[in-house]
Design a protein around this motif. Structure first.
Motif, PDB file in Angstrom:
ATOM      1  N   THR A  74       0.828  -1.202   0.000  1.00 33.09           N
ATOM      2  CA  THR A  74       0.000   0.000   0.000  1.00 33.09           C
ATOM      3  C   THR A  74       0.865   1.256   0.000  1.00 33.09           C
ATOM      4  O   THR A  74       0.513   2.272  -0.612  1.00 33.09           O
ATOM      5  CB  THR A  74      -0.953  -0.015   1.204  1.00 33.09           C
ATOM      6  OG1 THR A  74      -1.726  -1.224   1.178  1.00 33.09           O
ATOM      7  CG2 THR A  74      -1.902   1.168   1.176  1.00 33.09           C
TER       8      THR A  74
ATOM      9  N   ASN B 162       1.935   1.718  -3.509  1.00 33.68           N
ATOM     10  CA  ASN B 162       0.759   2.153  -4.257  1.00 33.68           C
ATOM     11  C   ASN B 162       0.581   3.657  -4.163  1.00 33.68           C
ATOM     12  O   ASN B 162       0.362   4.348  -5.178  1.00 33.68           O
ATOM     13  CB  ASN B 162      -0.461   1.397  -3.697  1.00 33.68           C
ATOM     14  CG  ASN B 162      -1.752   1.681  -4.434  1.00 33.68           C
ATOM     15  OD1 ASN B 162      -2.334   2.752  -4.278  1.00 33.68           O
ATOM     16  ND2 ASN B 162      -2.211   0.721  -5.212  1.00 33.68           N
TER      17      ASN B 162
ATOM     18  N   MET C 108       0.129  -5.498  -8.822  1.00 29.94           N
ATOM     19  CA  MET C 108       1.324  -4.714  -8.482  1.00 29.94           C
ATOM     20  C   MET C 108       2.181  -4.472  -9.720  1.00 29.94           C
ATOM     21  O   MET C 108       2.641  -3.349  -9.978  1.00 29.94           O
ATOM     22  CB  MET C 108       2.135  -5.435  -7.406  1.00 29.94           C
ATOM     23  CG  MET C 108       3.539  -4.883  -7.178  1.00 29.94           C
ATOM     24  SD  MET C 108       3.603  -3.283  -6.355  1.00 29.94           S
ATOM     25  CE  MET C 108       3.543  -3.801  -4.640  1.00 29.94           C
TER      26      MET C 108
ATOM     27  N   TRP D  13       0.389  -1.819 -12.139  1.00 27.52           N
ATOM     28  CA  TRP D  13       0.408  -0.398 -11.770  1.00 27.52           C
ATOM     29  C   TRP D  13       1.826   0.161 -11.742  1.00 27.52           C
ATOM     30  O   TRP D  13       2.040   1.343 -12.039  1.00 27.52           O
ATOM     31  CB  TRP D  13      -0.363  -0.151 -10.486  1.00 27.52           C
ATOM     32  CG  TRP D  13       0.387  -0.156  -9.179  1.00 27.52           C
ATOM     33  CD1 TRP D  13       1.465   0.613  -8.829  1.00 27.52           C
ATOM     34  CD2 TRP D  13       0.076  -0.953  -8.028  1.00 27.52           C
ATOM     35  NE1 TRP D  13       1.846   0.342  -7.536  1.00 27.52           N
ATOM     36  CE2 TRP D  13       1.011  -0.612  -7.016  1.00 27.52           C
ATOM     37  CE3 TRP D  13      -0.902  -1.898  -7.735  1.00 27.52           C
ATOM     38  CZ2 TRP D  13       1.001  -1.200  -5.751  1.00 27.52           C
ATOM     39  CZ3 TRP D  13      -0.909  -2.469  -6.470  1.00 27.52           C
ATOM     40  CH2 TRP D  13       0.031  -2.129  -5.496  1.00 27.52           C
ATOM     41  N   SER D  14       2.813  -0.661 -11.414  1.00 28.68           N
ATOM     42  CA  SER D  14       4.182  -0.162 -11.353  1.00 28.68           C
ATOM     43  C   SER D  14       4.712   0.191 -12.738  1.00 28.68           C
ATOM     44  O   SER D  14       5.370   1.228 -12.928  1.00 28.68           O
ATOM     45  CB  SER D  14       5.090  -1.195 -10.688  1.00 28.68           C
ATOM     46  OG  SER D  14       4.684  -1.423  -9.358  1.00 28.68           O
TER      47      SER D  14
ATOM     48  N   GLU E  22      -3.875  -0.006 -10.109  1.00 28.71           N
ATOM     49  CA  GLU E  22      -3.993   0.266  -8.676  1.00 28.71           C
ATOM     50  C   GLU E  22      -5.354  -0.130  -8.110  1.00 28.71           C
ATOM     51  O   GLU E  22      -5.505  -0.288  -6.897  1.00 28.71           O
ATOM     52  CB  GLU E  22      -3.720   1.746  -8.399  1.00 28.71           C
ATOM     53  CG  GLU E  22      -2.270   2.127  -8.611  1.00 28.71           C
ATOM     54  CD  GLU E  22      -1.859   3.366  -7.832  1.00 28.71           C
ATOM     55  OE1 GLU E  22      -2.754   4.049  -7.305  1.00 28.71           O
ATOM     56  OE2 GLU E  22      -0.652   3.640  -7.755  1.00 28.71           O
TER      57      GLU E  22
ATOM     58  N   ASN F 265      -5.396  -3.121  -5.555  1.00 33.37           N
ATOM     59  CA  ASN F 265      -4.677  -3.181  -4.286  1.00 33.37           C
ATOM     60  C   ASN F 265      -5.598  -3.438  -3.097  1.00 33.37           C
ATOM     61  O   ASN F 265      -5.370  -4.371  -2.311  1.00 33.37           O
ATOM     62  CB  ASN F 265      -3.901  -1.884  -4.050  1.00 33.37           C
ATOM     63  CG  ASN F 265      -3.099  -1.935  -2.759  1.00 33.37           C
ATOM     64  OD1 ASN F 265      -2.124  -2.668  -2.641  1.00 33.37           O
ATOM     65  ND2 ASN F 265      -3.520  -1.168  -1.765  1.00 33.37           N
TER      66      ASN F 265
ATOM     67  N   SER G   3       8.933  -1.978  -6.236  1.00 40.22           N
ATOM     68  CA  SER G   3       7.894  -2.901  -6.686  1.00 40.22           C
ATOM     69  C   SER G   3       8.465  -4.272  -7.006  1.00 40.22           C
ATOM     70  O   SER G   3       7.877  -5.303  -6.659  1.00 40.22           O
ATOM     71  CB  SER G   3       7.189  -2.327  -7.923  1.00 40.22           C
ATOM     72  OG  SER G   3       6.611  -1.083  -7.647  1.00 40.22           O
TER      73      SER G   3
END
Length: 432
Positions: free
Chosen positions: A33, A36, A96, A99-100, A126, A129, A188
């Motif tokens: 988180t 994130n 993960m 979004w990274s 994201e 998450n 990440s």
């Protein structure tokens, strides 16, 4: 060997009978988180810089935020169900990674449209998450510990928002804003490797003691429940109660995330090198609020309230703490403004720690991810509407008065709606 084959508690050393594997899992959720929120906070910190480098306007920034929020809502439409289907181990890793990569893709953007495109895919990634994290909490914690576990991992949102203003200005001033969007990719990769190596479901975890497994599953086995289609979930008042509360209060948190740097810059003339301290203070208080909010139902329980009403009482307490934020625009001192915003942000996180726990209070574990996804989708649509409104209000009036007034009243309204639709947070029962 599974946890079911571990030695009985009587053979374990004194003081180590229960075990703390579940809290290590909670720490992993906390780190995820944090990453994130580091990713989503970068553009807010760079807004004043982008206003000069690409001619970004308030309305254009509002559209970029909208792209994120709309994609986040679309993603949540399927993220909860995806996590329920794939399981938390594989599902969490995939979101993960998505979004990274999208966050780092911002470094390639140079126009509002390109930033909006990168932001859209960041929102899609994201969106997974919180459904994944909350389903993990439902799998790894008994009901009595869930709000605390949720408060702890949710405080990672504040840590990410603290780390971003500590890192992003430093990177930007030395290597430019493009490099700032690349800073979190390394974290990440490390987290994905940690998750794949360590995470298993409780019954399959190699280091979990039998006593801790029994503690996790201390509720009746039927709490797991049958698989529930969306059609049935949408027919439940509890689903609409959670979704309405998210719709009304999520926009306030995103307003803080995406507009606080601009607010401090416009009202107190703070440049990029001086924005860090106010934001770090605000989000440190927010982290305390998240953990404190997760703990808050406990004293209400000791006063004789049931678990459900203790949670509602904690949410009411947090809702009252937000009200003074309406005076932030008249603050003459930056420190008074920081104090008012910190109180409101901390109260929001205390509220969220309890609101996030209500799906696992009201639904079987098999439905938690889907309900969180539906509620999160509602919250994201509300945030998109608020971002559109905020961008146009600020472009026309250059005043935050209306925005902070809405923030001060949203939580009490949300609590009223939650209680009317789901009095006492009554548990939903589904036939197999």
């Amino acid at each position: 060997m599974t946890a079911l084959n571990h030695p009985e508690p009587s053979t374990l050393p004194a003081g180590m009978r229960l075990g703390r594997v579940r809290w290590t899992v909670c720490a992993m959720l906390f780190v995820a988180t944090s990453i994130n929120y580091m990713d989503r906070q970068v553009i807010a910190l760079l807004k004043p810089t982008l206003e000069h480098s690409i001619g970004l306007t308030e309305v254009g920034y509002g559209y970029i935020v909208d792209a994120f929020q709309i994609a986040y809502a679309i993603g949540l439409l399927g993220a909860g169900r995806l996590i329920d289907k794939l399981g938390t181990r594989i599902g969490y890793m995939l979101v993960m990674a998505t979004w990274s990569l999208s966050a780092m893709g911002h470094a390639l953007a140079g126009t509002v449209v390109e930033f909006g495109f990168a932001r859209f895919f960041l929102g899609l990634g994201e969106s997974g998450n919180f459904p994944a994290a909350l389903k993990t909490v439902a799998e790894w914690f008994p009901q009595s510990e869930r709000s605390l576990a949720t408060g702890i991992f949710n405080s990672g949102a504040n840590v990410g928002a603290i780390l971003a203003p500590a890192i992003v200005p430093w990177v930007t001033l030395r290597w430019g804003w493009h490099a700032a969007f690349l800073t979190t990719g390394f974290f990440s990769v490390l987290w994905i490797l940690w998750w794949l190596r360590y995470y298993r479901k409780p019954a399959d975890h190699p280091t979990l003691t039998g006593e801790e497994l029994r503690h996790i599953y201390q509720e009746a086995a039927e709490e797991v429940g049958p698989s529930v289609p969306w059609r049935r979930l949408l027919g439940c008042r509890q689903t609409w109660a959670f979704s309405a509360a998210k719709f009304l209060t999520d926009p306030i948190w995103y307003f803080y995330l995406f507009w606080l740097p601009s607010y401090f810059s416009a009202k107190f003339n703070l440049n990029l090198s001086h924005l860090g301290l106010p934001l770090i203070i605000v989000y440190n208080v927010s982290a305390l609020g998240s953990i404190g909010g997760g703990w808050l139902p406990a004293p209400f329980r000791r006063m004789g309230l049931s678990a459900s009403y203790a949670r509602l009482a904690a949410m009411l307490f947090c809702a009252f703490l937000v009200i003074p934020i309406c005076t932030a625009t008249s603050a003459k001192s930056v420190w008074l403004a920081i104090a008012l915003i910190s109180l409101a942000a901390g109260a929001h996180q205390g509220w969220s720690a309890n609101l996030f726990t209500t799906p696992s209070d009201m639904f079987p574990r098999s439905a938690v991810g889907s309900v969180v996804g539906i509620g999160g989708m509602a919250g994201s649509f509300g945030s998109a509407l608020f971002a559109f409104y905020a961008g146009h209000v600020l472009q026309l009036t250059h005043s935050y008065v209306t925005l902070f007034a809405i923030a001060s009243s949203a939580y009490l309204l949300a609590l009223i709606v939650l209680y009317v639709l789901a009095p006492g947070l009554k548990k939903v029962e589904f036939a197999a």
